[in-house]
Write a protein that holds these residues in place. Structure first.
Motif, PDB file in Angstrom:
ATOM      1  N   ARG A  75       0.840  -1.194   0.000  1.00 38.50           N
ATOM      2  CA  ARG A  75       0.000   0.000   0.000  1.00 38.50           C
ATOM      3  C   ARG A  75       0.878   1.247   0.000  1.00 38.50           C
ATOM      4  O   ARG A  75       2.061   1.198   0.350  1.00 38.50           O
ATOM      5  CB  ARG A  75      -0.930  -0.002   1.211  1.00 38.50           C
ATOM      6  CG  ARG A  75      -1.932  -1.154   1.198  1.00 38.50           C
ATOM      7  CD  ARG A  75      -2.926  -1.082   2.345  1.00 38.50           C
ATOM      8  NE  ARG A  75      -3.877  -2.179   2.295  1.00 38.50           N
ATOM      9  CZ  ARG A  75      -4.969  -2.201   1.548  1.00 38.50           C
ATOM     10  NH1 ARG A  75      -5.277  -1.125   0.797  1.00 38.50           N
ATOM     11  NH2 ARG A  75      -5.777  -3.231   1.542  1.00 38.50           N
ATOM     12  N   VAL A  88       3.408   3.752 -12.755  1.00 38.54           N
ATOM     13  CA  VAL A  88       2.263   2.992 -13.262  1.00 38.54           C
ATOM     14  C   VAL A  88       1.996   3.363 -14.718  1.00 38.54           C
ATOM     15  O   VAL A  88       1.782   2.495 -15.585  1.00 38.54           O
ATOM     16  CB  VAL A  88       1.011   3.248 -12.393  1.00 38.54           C
ATOM     17  CG1 VAL A  88      -0.246   2.711 -13.100  1.00 38.54           C
ATOM     18  CG2 VAL A  88       1.158   2.582 -11.037  1.00 38.54           C
ATOM     19  N   SER A 134      -0.971  -1.413 -10.499  1.00 38.94           N
ATOM     20  CA  SER A 134      -1.866  -1.266  -9.349  1.00 38.94           C
ATOM     21  C   SER A 134      -3.094  -2.134  -9.560  1.00 38.94           C
ATOM     22  O   SER A 134      -3.415  -2.530 -10.690  1.00 38.94           O
ATOM     23  CB  SER A 134      -2.276   0.201  -9.169  1.00 38.94           C
ATOM     24  OG  SER A 134      -2.992   0.657 -10.296  1.00 38.94           O
ATOM     25  N   GLY A 142      -6.851   0.702  -7.078  1.00 35.38           N
ATOM     26  CA  GLY A 142      -5.827   1.735  -7.059  1.00 35.38           C
ATOM     27  C   GLY A 142      -5.142   1.895  -5.724  1.00 35.38           C
ATOM     28  O   GLY A 142      -4.441   2.898  -5.503  1.00 35.38           O
ATOM     29  N   TYR A 152       0.017  -1.886  -4.890  1.00 36.08           N
ATOM     30  CA  TYR A 152       1.026  -1.712  -5.923  1.00 36.08           C
ATOM     31  C   TYR A 152       1.982  -2.901  -5.952  1.00 36.08           C
ATOM     32  O   TYR A 152       2.312  -3.477  -4.911  1.00 36.08           O
ATOM     33  CB  TYR A 152       1.813  -0.431  -5.685  1.00 36.08           C
ATOM     34  CG  TYR A 152       0.958   0.820  -5.720  1.00 36.08           C
ATOM     35  CD1 TYR A 152       0.698   1.461  -6.921  1.00 36.08           C
ATOM     36  CD2 TYR A 152       0.393   1.331  -4.559  1.00 36.08           C
ATOM     37  CE1 TYR A 152      -0.089   2.609  -6.967  1.00 36.08           C
ATOM     38  CE2 TYR A 152      -0.399   2.474  -4.584  1.00 36.08           C
ATOM     39  CZ  TYR A 152      -0.636   3.103  -5.789  1.00 36.08           C
ATOM     40  OH  TYR A 152      -1.421   4.217  -5.825  1.00 36.08           O
TER      41      TYR A 152
END
Length: 262
Positions: free
Chosen positions: A32, A55, A62, A66, A69
């Motif tokens: 995160r 990204v 992701s 969202g 990651y």
């Protein structure tokens, strides 16, 4: 991060590299935003902007929300390019194939990177279930046949080792420097290393440094399940691996103008 003498590091570039390496080390455990910002001591807003840039470029991915990651596909493409452009990896592959077929065992090619060994090529045995080693995997050098073969090429005072206790991958891994140094003395005397279930329980490895550099940075190894390892088979493994090492070491030097990477 280390800097070249007389060259000031670029902070944003160093931060980007550190982030990518952190995500790569996490493997299949996504992170995160707050975790990444805290781990790298970067303001949350700056980390968010960096993540979004990466990204967009494909270096980081992701999830659909969202909020998670992970490493992106561009890292794979770059890693593949590294292997394809390395003449020593390309030259060694067919000889790993031949030795694996001759022995019925799994063979590896690895390179020393700091205190770790990175696997550059693997030829899996068809005789038993695959091991956990894969191309790109990073393992502490003191815990592997590949790594111990390469550490033994260096003076004891110059070994790239962390402070004690050394990381233990199994109950048989050396965690004390004195024990490791005694093992490396045996490697120098024999001319090859032996990893007796120090990386993976149930697997014995035999490592051979490739001495086309001084000190050697590459090595090959053969992994054998304990259940298959008789005295006769061990002797054959050592003989075939010695021959394979000699063949790889005598491969033709690069043509004039070809980079000789270090």
């Amino acid at each position: 991060m280390p800097e070249s003498p007389g060259v000031r590091g670029v902070k944003s570039a160093a931060r980007t590299v550190a982030l990518l390496e952190l995500l790569a080390d996490r493997g299949d455990r996504p992170a995160r935003l707050d975790e990444l910002a805290g781990a790298l001591d970067v303001p949350r807003s700056s980390m968010y902007q960096l993540l979004q840039t990466l990204v967009d470029c494909g270096w980081v991915r992701s999830d659909t929300t969202g909020s998670l990651y992970g490493i992106g596909i561009r890292a794979l493409l770059t890693g593949t390019s590294y292997l394809d452009s390395d003449r020593r990896v390309r030259a060694a592959r067919p000889h790993l194939d031949e030795a694996s077929e001759a022995l019925g065992e799994t063979l590896h090619l690895g390179r020393l990177d700091g205190g770790d060994v990175v696997y550059l090529a693997t030829r899996e045995s068809h005789e038993y279930a695959r091991t956990i080693h894969r191309v790109g995997r990073r393992v502490p050098a003191h815990a592997t046949a590949l790594g111990k073969a390469l550490l033994a090429e260096r003076p004891d005072g110059d070994l790239p080792l962390p402070t004690e206790p050394l990381a233990a991958l199994t109950a048989d891994t050396h965690t004390l420097r004195a024990d490791l140094l005694a093992d490396l003395a045996g490697v120098r005397e024999r001319g090859y290393s032996v990893d007796r279930e120090e990386t993976v329980t149930g697997i014995v490895g035999f490592g051979f440094a490739l001495r086309y550099d001084t000190p050697a940075v590459d090595a090959i190894s053969c992994s054998v399940p304990v259940a298959r390892l008789t005295a006769e088979h061990e002797a054959r493994v050592v003989a075939v691996m010695r021959e394979t090492r000699a063949t790889i070491e005598t491969l033709r030097s690069p043509a004039a103008g070809t980079p000789d990477w270090r």
